[in-house]
Design an enzyme around this catalytic site. Structure first.
Site, short mmCIF file in Angstrom:
data_model
loop_
_atom_site.label_atom_id
_atom_site.label_comp_id
_atom_site.label_asym_id
_atom_site.label_seq_id
_atom_site.Cartn_x
_atom_site.Cartn_y
_atom_site.Cartn_z
N LEU A 132 0.86 -1.18 0.00
CA LEU A 132 0.00 0.00 0.00
C LEU A 132 0.89 1.23 0.00
CD1 LEU A 132 -2.60 -0.99 2.78
CD2 LEU A 132 -2.94 -1.10 0.31
N ASP A 133 0.43 2.32 -0.60
CA ASP A 133 1.19 3.56 -0.55
C ASP A 133 1.42 3.97 0.90
OD1 ASP A 133 1.10 3.66 -3.30
OD2 ASP A 133 -0.58 5.06 -3.38
N LYS A 134 2.46 4.74 1.12
CA LYS A 134 2.79 5.20 2.47
C LYS A 134 1.58 5.78 3.19
CE LYS A 134 5.52 8.75 4.84
NZ LYS A 134 6.51 9.85 4.70
N THR A 136 -1.64 5.46 2.48
CA THR A 136 -2.87 4.67 2.40
C THR A 136 -2.86 3.69 3.57
OG1 THR A 136 -3.02 4.84 -0.01
CG2 THR A 136 -4.21 3.03 1.04
N ARG A 243 -6.05 6.05 -7.18
CA ARG A 243 -5.88 7.50 -7.16
C ARG A 243 -5.89 8.08 -8.58
NH1 ARG A 243 -0.46 8.03 -3.95
NH2 ARG A 243 -0.86 10.26 -4.25
#
Length: 322
Positions: A132-134, A136, A243
């Site tokens: 997951l993105d930082k 998120t 996104r």
């Protein structure tokens, strides 16, 4: 520096003058500003050396090939001898990389799991099957051994098209899509203008499909909704996919400064207290709330759901107050 060295490239001369320093490593040190000649920093590897010059090179200590374990608290949803499911908080990077060599989920997992972590994902990403993105938050599963890693990797490669994997996200977005449900089918690739961002590609790019459904609408009675809660399900797993796809239909995720910066002025037009809460929200309002898969060892169907963290709940309450 001897007369015989005159005219040689700086990177080549360094490689010959410093023991155990390759030419590629010497070039990297020069480009990164770690070499000075006559007191001046030189960043051009091709620069010819001259007799009598004093060259100083700073060689930083090598970074460990294997991340170190760190005592970082984890929100463990489930674990057994084969795998562990984590509810990742916003702000935590999944695995070490440039600029993030500590404080990552991998650092925490190494301390928690010890030597049991799978190495099939690489020394910097032991056990990591997906990420997951930082900024998120949400559910992640990590393998503790190679057999489990291979089994999970196969399910994630299929993305639930035919197999048992299920992943769903909730996103708080600006505006409301015209359709209550829909599919965004648009290829995604690296941006030509900003290599840290992704973008929709008319030609090239990688196939990407996101299924979405509007769950809630927020706004004053009698006026068009200002925001919505959208549930997203991935059919592919591209970098920043949700996104980029939501921004492409003009409904970017609230707080997304990478793909929704143009919508920041909308927050300034909101009434208080929603204005302050939305304006101050520090990240994209995106949470991986559902994760389901087949246990590779027991073949049991596992299913997990977790509510969003406190900051996203506060943001939702502020939007509901409109």
């Amino acid at each position: 520096m001897d007369e015989a060295d005159a005219g040689a490239r700086l990177d080549a001369w360094l490689a010959g003058a410093v023991a155990d320093l390759s030419r590629s490593r010497a070039k990297a040190l020069i480009v990164s500003g770690m070499v000075s000649v006559g007191g001046a920093t030189i960043e051009e590897p091709k620069r010819p050396v001259k007799p009598g010059e004093t060259v100083i090179v700073t060689v930083p200590p090598p970074e460990p090939a294997i991340p170190a374990g760190e005592a970082i608290a984890l929100d463990i949803v489930y674990q057994d001898d084969d795998l562990i499911v984590i509810d990742k908080p916003p702000g935590m990077v999944v695995h070490p990389g440039a600029g993030n060599h500590s404080g990552t989920l991998v650092n925490a997992l190494i301390r928690h799991c010890g030597d049991s972590l799978s190495g099939i994902g690489g020394v910097a990403r032991p056990g990591i099957v997906h990420r997951l993105d930082k900024d998120t938050s949400g559910l992640l599963v990590v393998a503790k051994n190679d057999r489990t890693h291979q089994g999970l990797a196969a399910q994630f490669a299929d993305h639930g098209r035919e197999g048992p994997l299920e992943r769903a996200y909730m996103a708080l977005c600006w505006g409301v899509p015209e359709r209550t449900k829909g599919i965004i089918d648009a290829a995604i690739g690296r941006s030509n203008q900003n290599r840290e961002k992704m973008e929709i590609k008319r030609t090239g790019g990688r196939h990407a499909i996101t299924h979405f459904a509007v769950a809630e609408r927020y706004g004053a009675a009698g006026k068009p909704p200002i925001a919505s809660l959208i549930e997203c399900r991935l059919e592919t797993g591209r970098t920043h996919q949700i996104r980029v796809h939501l921004a492409s239909i003009a409904h970017p995720v609230i707080g997304d400064r990478g793909y929704g910066a143009g919508f920041a002025t909308k927050a300034a037009r909101l009434p208080e207290p929603a204005r302050s809460v939305v304006s101050a929200f520090p990240r994209q309002a995106l949470h991986a709330f559902r994760l389901g898969f087949e246990h590779p060892a027991t073949h049991e169907a596992l299913h997990f759901e977790r509510p969003p963290p406190a900051d996203m709940i506060a943001l939702t309450d502020a939007l509901k107050s409109l």
